[in-house]
Design a protein around this motif. Sequence first.
Motif, mmCIF file in Angstrom:
data_model
loop_
_atom_site.group_PDB
_atom_site.id
_atom_site.type_symbol
_atom_site.label_atom_id
_atom_site.label_comp_id
_atom_site.label_asym_id
_atom_site.label_seq_id
_atom_site.Cartn_x
_atom_site.Cartn_y
_atom_site.Cartn_z
ATOM 1 N N ARG A 93 3.922 5.838 -5.455
ATOM 2 C CA ARG A 93 3.969 5.909 -7.043
ATOM 3 C C ARG A 93 2.632 6.632 -7.618
ATOM 4 N NH1 ARG A 93 6.208 0.787 -6.057
ATOM 5 N NH2 ARG A 93 3.768 -0.091 -6.334
ATOM 6 N N ALA A 94 1.821 6.416 -7.014
ATOM 7 C CA ALA A 94 0.358 7.200 -7.509
ATOM 8 C C ALA A 94 0.720 8.901 -7.397
ATOM 9 C CB ALA A 94 -0.481 6.786 -6.535
ATOM 10 N N LEU A 120 0.851 -1.149 0.044
ATOM 11 C CA LEU A 120 -0.018 0.079 0.020
ATOM 12 C C LEU A 120 0.894 1.139 0.142
ATOM 13 C CD1 LEU A 120 -2.860 -1.112 2.585
ATOM 14 C CD2 LEU A 120 -3.157 -0.641 0.090
ATOM 15 N N THR A 121 1.859 1.012 0.762
ATOM 16 C CA THR A 121 2.896 2.403 0.773
ATOM 17 C C THR A 121 3.396 2.718 -0.342
ATOM 18 O OG1 THR A 121 3.144 2.194 3.110
ATOM 19 C CG2 THR A 121 4.836 3.304 1.894
ATOM 20 N N ALA A 146 10.704 -6.482 -1.333
ATOM 21 C CA ALA A 146 11.043 -5.728 -2.558
ATOM 22 C C ALA A 146 9.915 -5.616 -3.383
ATOM 23 C CB ALA A 146 12.456 -6.141 -3.003
ATOM 24 N N ASP A 147 9.565 -7.020 -3.903
ATOM 25 C CA ASP A 147 8.392 -7.035 -4.742
ATOM 26 C C ASP A 147 7.069 -6.089 -4.357
ATOM 27 O OD1 ASP A 147 9.762 -8.510 -6.544
ATOM 28 O OD2 ASP A 147 8.794 -10.505 -5.671
ATOM 29 N N MET A 148 6.615 -6.272 -2.988
ATOM 30 C CA MET A 148 5.420 -5.352 -2.515
ATOM 31 C C MET A 148 5.940 -4.018 -2.564
ATOM 32 S SD MET A 148 3.300 -8.052 -1.851
ATOM 33 C CE MET A 148 3.954 -8.796 -3.067
ATOM 34 N N ALA A 149 6.891 -3.785 -2.182
ATOM 35 C CA ALA A 149 7.345 -2.125 -2.225
ATOM 36 C C ALA A 149 7.627 -1.755 -3.617
ATOM 37 C CB ALA A 149 8.494 -1.857 -1.313
ATOM 38 N N GLY A 150 8.085 -2.511 -4.519
ATOM 39 C CA GLY A 150 8.277 -1.976 -5.889
ATOM 40 C C GLY A 150 9.570 -1.218 -5.711
#
Length: 238
Positions: free
Chosen positions: A159-160, A153-154, A189-193
């Motif tokens: 990114r939004a 979510l963070t 890392a995947d969750m955060a991008g």
Amino acid sequence: MTVLVISGTNTDIGKTVVTAAVAALARAAGRRVVVLKPAQTGVGPGEDGDAQVAVRLAGEEVAAVELARFPEPLAPATAASRAGMVPVTPRDVADAARKLATEYDLVLVEGAGGLLVRLDSEGGTLADAARLLDAPVLVVAAPALGTLNLVQLTGEALRARGLTPLGVVVGSWPEAPGLAERCNVPELADMAGAPLLGAVPEGAGALDPVRFRELAGQWLAPELGGEWDVEVFAERVR
């Protein structure tokens, strides 16, 4: 990188200790460092706030600046309203950080709680301050069950808003991690991008400051001035 915004996915997850470790490594590299705390809540007059704790750990050469202090341990907007005090706005934060950036090589802006915690009655947040500054954001996360959702979510919220997540640091890695903590490591890392850039051990904030500074490089990746290696860490905790 002159200004780095440090946000948690939640409160009480080791954000101040991570800030101190980043400050300690930057200072050891010869950079002039200041920790900027826009809004400190739940701390009385004369007591150390987060910025002062970070400086105690990182070293007296690091400076601390606090824009406002509100007595009750609440979100800054709520704490300011209940105290009848003027809140801190994202513009206040950005203006202060820009001014400090003319005097210091690195300004670490430590938020309160999560990225979208409200600073003022208009709904301004740390994310808005980061956008005004066009600054990268370092996300501090817990290691336990439930953290993946908060990290994702963070990352999506950043990114939004056109913001860059620099990476994720685990704020309080347990000495004896359970199944959830160990399984979360390759997912963060995947969750955060964004890359996983460190893991600060649980209880690091209670270390003697000299020892804290000696060990800080073992907790953070080269992008933050340390020598921590994500692949070695992931293999060790598998």
